[in-house]
Design a protein around this motif. Structure first.
Motif, short mmCIF file in Angstrom:
data_model
loop_
_atom_site.label_atom_id
_atom_site.label_comp_id
_atom_site.label_asym_id
_atom_site.label_seq_id
_atom_site.Cartn_x
_atom_site.Cartn_y
_atom_site.Cartn_z
N ALA A 364 -17.46 -8.77 -4.74
CA ALA A 364 -18.63 -8.17 -4.10
C ALA A 364 -18.60 -6.65 -4.17
CB ALA A 364 -18.70 -8.63 -2.64
N ILE A 365 -17.43 -6.04 -4.29
CA ILE A 365 -17.34 -4.57 -4.35
C ILE A 365 -16.86 -4.09 -5.71
CG2 ILE A 365 -16.99 -4.31 -1.87
CD1 ILE A 365 -14.01 -4.06 -2.39
N GLY A 366 -16.85 -4.99 -6.71
CA GLY A 366 -16.48 -4.59 -8.06
C GLY A 366 -15.00 -4.66 -8.35
N GLY A 367 -14.24 -5.46 -7.59
CA GLY A 367 -12.82 -5.60 -7.81
C GLY A 367 -12.44 -6.98 -8.30
N THR A 368 -11.13 -7.21 -8.41
CA THR A 368 -10.63 -8.50 -8.89
C THR A 368 -9.43 -8.91 -8.05
OG1 THR A 368 -9.18 -7.43 -10.52
CG2 THR A 368 -11.39 -8.08 -11.26
N VAL A 369 -9.17 -10.22 -8.01
CA VAL A 369 -8.01 -10.78 -7.32
C VAL A 369 -7.38 -11.82 -8.24
CG1 VAL A 369 -7.24 -12.24 -5.41
CG2 VAL A 369 -8.79 -10.36 -4.97
N THR A 370 -6.08 -11.73 -8.40
CA THR A 370 -5.33 -12.75 -9.14
C THR A 370 -4.26 -13.31 -8.21
OG1 THR A 370 -3.81 -11.07 -10.01
CG2 THR A 370 -5.71 -11.67 -11.37
N ALA A 371 -4.01 -14.60 -8.34
CA ALA A 371 -3.04 -15.26 -7.46
C ALA A 371 -2.30 -16.32 -8.26
CB ALA A 371 -3.74 -15.89 -6.26
N GLY A 372 -1.00 -16.45 -7.98
CA GLY A 372 -0.21 -17.44 -8.68
C GLY A 372 1.26 -17.28 -8.35
N PRO A 373 2.10 -18.17 -8.87
CA PRO A 373 3.53 -18.09 -8.61
C PRO A 373 4.11 -16.77 -9.12
CG PRO A 373 2.94 -20.22 -9.54
CD PRO A 373 1.74 -19.36 -9.67
N ASP A 374 5.03 -16.21 -8.35
CA ASP A 374 5.71 -14.97 -8.74
C ASP A 374 6.90 -15.33 -9.64
OD1 ASP A 374 6.84 -12.51 -8.99
OD2 ASP A 374 6.75 -12.02 -6.87
N PRO A 375 7.06 -14.65 -10.78
CA PRO A 375 8.22 -14.95 -11.64
C PRO A 375 9.55 -14.83 -10.91
CG PRO A 375 6.64 -13.55 -12.79
CD PRO A 375 6.18 -13.64 -11.38
N GLU A 376 9.62 -13.98 -9.89
CA GLU A 376 10.87 -13.81 -9.15
C GLU A 376 11.00 -14.81 -8.00
OE1 GLU A 376 11.07 -9.79 -7.90
OE2 GLU A 376 11.04 -8.96 -9.95
N GLY A 377 10.06 -15.73 -7.88
CA GLY A 377 10.08 -16.72 -6.80
C GLY A 377 9.00 -16.46 -5.78
N GLY A 378 8.57 -17.53 -5.14
CA GLY A 378 7.51 -17.40 -4.15
C GLY A 378 6.14 -17.32 -4.79
N PHE A 379 5.22 -16.66 -4.06
CA PHE A 379 3.83 -16.58 -4.50
C PHE A 379 3.38 -15.13 -4.46
CE2 PHE A 379 -0.74 -17.52 -4.42
CZ PHE A 379 -0.81 -18.56 -5.32
N ARG A 380 2.44 -14.79 -5.33
CA ARG A 380 1.99 -13.40 -5.46
C ARG A 380 0.47 -13.35 -5.49
NH1 ARG A 380 0.68 -9.93 -9.81
NH2 ARG A 380 1.31 -7.73 -9.48
N VAL A 381 -0.10 -12.49 -4.67
CA VAL A 381 -1.54 -12.20 -4.66
C VAL A 381 -1.71 -10.73 -4.96
CG1 VAL A 381 -3.64 -12.13 -3.29
CG2 VAL A 381 -2.06 -14.04 -3.02
N HIS A 382 -2.50 -10.43 -5.96
CA HIS A 382 -2.70 -9.03 -6.40
C HIS A 382 -4.19 -8.75 -6.46
CE1 HIS A 382 -1.92 -5.22 -8.37
NE2 HIS A 382 -2.80 -5.54 -9.30
N ALA A 383 -4.61 -7.67 -5.78
CA ALA A 383 -6.02 -7.28 -5.74
C ALA A 383 -6.14 -5.86 -6.26
CB ALA A 383 -6.58 -7.39 -4.34
N GLU A 384 -7.14 -5.63 -7.11
CA GLU A 384 -7.48 -4.29 -7.58
C GLU A 384 -8.91 -4.00 -7.17
OE1 GLU A 384 -6.79 -3.54 -11.66
OE2 GLU A 384 -4.67 -4.15 -11.63
N LEU A 385 -9.07 -2.93 -6.38
CA LEU A 385 -10.36 -2.59 -5.79
C LEU A 385 -10.71 -1.15 -6.10
CD1 LEU A 385 -9.71 -4.11 -2.24
CD2 LEU A 385 -10.71 -5.27 -4.23
N PRO A 386 -11.99 -0.84 -6.26
CA PRO A 386 -12.38 0.57 -6.43
C PRO A 386 -12.26 1.31 -5.10
CG PRO A 386 -14.32 -0.81 -6.32
CD PRO A 386 -13.15 -1.74 -6.29
N VAL A 387 -11.84 2.57 -5.16
CA VAL A 387 -11.74 3.36 -3.93
C VAL A 387 -13.11 3.70 -3.39
CG1 VAL A 387 -10.92 5.56 -2.97
CG2 VAL A 387 -9.47 4.25 -4.54
N ARG A 388 -14.01 4.08 -4.29
CA ARG A 388 -15.37 4.43 -3.88
C ARG A 388 -16.35 3.47 -4.52
NH1 ARG A 388 -14.41 7.27 0.27
NH2 ARG A 388 -16.59 7.90 0.26
N LEU A 389 -17.36 3.08 -3.77
CA LEU A 389 -18.40 2.21 -4.31
C LEU A 389 -19.44 3.05 -5.00
CD1 LEU A 389 -18.88 -0.28 -1.34
CD2 LEU A 389 -17.45 -0.52 -3.36
N SER A 390 -19.91 2.57 -6.16
CA SER A 390 -20.90 3.32 -6.92
C SER A 390 -22.27 3.11 -6.32
CB SER A 390 -20.89 2.87 -8.38
OG SER A 390 -21.13 1.49 -8.50
#
Length: 390
Positions: A364-390
């Motif tokens: 909704a704000i122009g970012g992305t989210v990826t989620a999945g198993p972490d290679p080092e164990g456990g689970f990993r959620v990573h989000a990349e978001l813009p600092v300012r909205l255009s």
């Protein structure tokens, strides 16, 4: 308006009557014209009235076969002129047929047929009366034929413009309705996402704290009492957030003073502390060169993504420790949540609404989210978001 539409509907249902009406009027006028001359009124001339009736008869089907009716009526009028050259011919039936052709056929056909008919009437009148084709009476016949075609062409163009205007109005109305439905759907999804995040987070903490209190009730009453106090505080916070979220539905507008302050990056430490009370140790790390404060919508999205990721970790991953990394640059804000859950467990094993909500918030704000198993164990959620909205 309703009366006009009613008459229009009746005319459309009775096409033959509508087509024949001009012919009936022309016959009546023709009979009256044959009964009058310079010396006064007398009995109508049967021959003249008969030719007028015969020339008007094809007009009954002028809407169905306009070009054929033009040719037939024009032939009858020219034949009448050749039979009675002393009769002041006015090709009335041909004029009506040409008008109909211009309103219903394409412009090129109408004008080619009209100009040919005008030349034919002009030449026939000039030959029958031994006059020049550029004489006043001959040119009058030519002008009448051209005027009939021009009038029909104008009516056709006006009808086309009206049809295009109505079509544009209908498209605009459909677009407005579709836009309204789209906005309603987006608002429903947004509200459902907010309620899901608030309820899932707090109910998960209440459940965990209640389990701790039950376990410690007999062996360590003091710690059980503190767990119950955390339950009370967490449930009160849940009610406050639910009240604030549902209260937005009752507001007539979105004035800034009509809602509670929205959570953001500054509230992540408090959020991590709430999970600490529930038995999940959360490390909050801030990295990156920093930059301007993100937009409130970006801060809220980052907060909700971290909240949902930690909630899923606590509910599904059987983890004891989680790490939240906030990396802010001048243009991008990266948020990563990892845990030490058992291999094979995943925060996505529930209904799946949590991961969907995170991705929707980021998109909704122009970012992305990826989620999945972490290679080092456990689970990993990573989000990349813009600092300012255009």
């Amino acid at each position: 308006m309703r009366v006009t539409e009613g008459w229009r509907g009746r005319w459309e249902r009775h096409e033959r009557v509508r087509d024949a009406l001009p012919g009936v009027l022309l016959v009546m006028v023709g009979v009256a014209a044959t009964a009058a001359d310079g010396s006064g009124w007398h009995a109508p001339r049967i021959a003249g009235a008969g030719w007028m009736a015969v020339s008007c008869l094809p007009l009954i089907v002028r809407s169905r076969w306009p070009l054929a009716v033009v040719l037939v009526t024009l032939g009858i009028d020219l034949a009448h002129l050749a039979r009675a050259p002393d009769y002041p011919l006015v090709p009335a039936a041909s004029l009506v047929a040409l008008y109909t052709l211009a309103t219903r056929d394409d412009r090129r056909t109408a004008w080619l047929t009209g100009l040919a008919a005008a030349c034919a009437v002009n030449a026939a009148y000039a030959l029958a009366h031994a006059e020049s084709p550029v004489s006043g009476q001959a040119l009058l016949r030519l002008d009448m034929v051209v005027a009939a075609v021009a009038l029909g062409d104008t009516v056709r163009a006006r009808r086309r413009r009206l049809a295009e205007t109505e079509a544009r109005a209908e498209r605009a109305e459909r677009t407005r309705e579709e836009e309204a439905r789209r906005r309603v759907t987006e608002e429903r999804v947004r509200i459902a996402r907010e309620l899901h995040d608030v309820v899932a987070h707090h109910i998960t903490l209440v459940n965990a704290q209640a389990g701790v209190a039950r376990h410690l009730l007999h062996g360590d009453p003091d710690r059980a009492y503190r767990a119950l106090a955390h339950i009370e505080e967490t449930s009160r916070s849940a009610l406050d957030e639910l009240r604030a979220t549902v209260g937005l539905l009752r507001q007539p507008d979105d004035l800034p003073d009509s809602r509670s302050p929205l959570p953001g990056l500054a509230d992540l430490a408090e959020l991590a502390g709430s999970f600490q009370a529930g038995g999940l140790s959360v490390d909050l790390v801030r990295t990156g060169p920093g930059g301007p404060p993100p937009d409130p919508a970006v801060g809220l999205a980052a907060y909700r993504i971290v909240q949902e990721a930690l909630t899923n970790t606590h509910k599904h991953a059987a983890a004891t420790r989680a790490r939240v990394t906030v990396d802010q640059g001048p243009r991008r804000l990266c948020v990563t949540v990892t845990d030490d859950g058992r291999p094979g467990t995943s925060p996505g094993e529930g209904t799946g609404h949590g991961l969907i909500g995170m991705r929707e918030r980021a998109a909704a704000i122009g970012g992305t989210v990826t989620a999945g198993p972490d290679p080092e164990g456990g689970f990993r959620v990573h989000a990349e978001l813009p600092v300012r909205l255009s």
